[in-house]
Enzyme design. Sequence first.
Site, PDB file in Angstrom:
ATOM      1  N   LYS A 107      -5.766 101.926   0.116  1.00  0.00           N
ATOM      2  CA  LYS A 107      -7.158 101.483   0.160  1.00  0.00           C
ATOM      3  C   LYS A 107      -7.317 100.120   0.810  1.00  0.00           C
ATOM      4  CE  LYS A 107      -6.295 100.341  -4.656  1.00  0.00           C
ATOM      5  NZ  LYS A 107      -5.030 101.108  -4.699  1.00  0.00           N
ATOM      6  N   LYS A 207     -12.161 100.078  -2.592  1.00  0.00           N
ATOM      7  CA  LYS A 207     -12.621 101.469  -2.677  1.00  0.00           C
ATOM      8  C   LYS A 207     -14.100 101.580  -2.337  1.00  0.00           C
ATOM      9  CE  LYS A 207      -9.244 102.085  -6.377  1.00  0.00           C
ATOM     10  NZ  LYS A 207      -9.043 102.277  -7.833  1.00  0.00           N
ATOM     11  N   GLY A 304      -2.230 106.968 -11.454  1.00  0.00           N
ATOM     12  CA  GLY A 304      -1.119 107.676 -12.074  1.00  0.00           C
ATOM     13  C   GLY A 304      -0.446 108.622 -11.105  1.00  0.00           C
TER      14      GLY A 304
END
Length: 428
Positions: A107, A207, A304
Amino acid sequence: MSQPLRLGIAGLGTVGGGVVRILRKQAALIEARTGRAITISAVSARSRDKDRGVNLSDYAWEDDPVALAKRDDIDVFVELMGGDEGPAKDATEAALASGKDVVTANKAMLAMHGQSLAEQAEAAGCLIRYEAAVAGGIPVIKTLTEGLAGNEVTRVVGVMNGTCNYILTRMEETGNGYNSLFEEAGALGYLEADPNLDVGGIDAAHKLAILSSIAFGTQVDFNGIEIEGIQRVSLEDIRAAADMGYKIKLLGVAQMTGRGLEQRMQPCLVPDSSPLGQLAGGTNMIVLEGDAVGQIVLRGPGAGEGPTASAVLSDICDIARGWHGPVFGQKASTLKTATSAMSQAPAAFYLRMGLLDKPGALAKIATVLGEAGISINRMRQTEHRSDHAPVLIVTHKTSRKALDEALAAMAGTGVLASDPVALRIEDL
């Protein structure tokens, strides 16, 4: 029969290892769904000897990710190293120059260099896919570029950093303060190597910059985002918000106005009954509003191994199916330069400050607000055992400009014992 799609993977940390594991486990399923086998030709990482819990012996090793990106036996360069400069950017540019498609979870690189990379990719006839760069396992990039392609997007709102949401949620659940929960998040491995990327709002702002570009057809403009982290949010703020029927969230908001593109990432109060208000733990949520579809809500794990690797694989599978499309939803040459605009939409604000415990202190603050044209909805002075009196104020709707003028004037009253904390109350 189609030739296999050959990958070169740079970065074998949590996400890179997850991608390898999924490909080894689900090879037959992926081939059935894409009509093409997907194989790994070579990999690269900082340490060759580290035990990553996955068998890498079948793949060639490159110490240099740029060399990996240039290999003749790869079709897609999978960049999972991170960082907006250095090896990640160099290797991505090398891959595009060599005619390779790129899949990335980076990002920061896209937020800082998205326009130039998009121009390079499109000039070379290559793809850059980056579903994993925003909101982990939530397919928000695909939703914006494909599902909502027929909509004029009017607003993007979301909780885009699971670490911040975890800390704020746990503050309310446990009654522990920010510092204690910051340490807990670190012990659980939730914090970036530079924790300020998380708690300072920078990770989430990266983001938001990407989503804004797609939603509003503008060049990525990270520097145009108003950014404030959660470091000043106290347990007192959490409790006061709960008493009024709100939760505090690090909220990203982007919308196009007549003055330009508003982008902000800051702690806000949201109604506790709203989808965002009910969001707990490390989960992310993105709310998209379009003229045809109305409002849709996307919710899921924002980080994750499994969720992020899943998003990487979705991009790889699209390439295997022969998907083609511009990087940010339309050709890079048609993306407008964003005109940054500060938010001027009226909103109510929550204010917390410490006042010196002397006669007339509160009256001076009320006068300053009144002179700025700001009316008080409610006000509370909490019990104290020192010479500082904690005061909570909720205003009626006002502009941020008027509030900033009032806050500047308060500094000259001589009654402040601490700098005021001001949090926007967001209508959802």
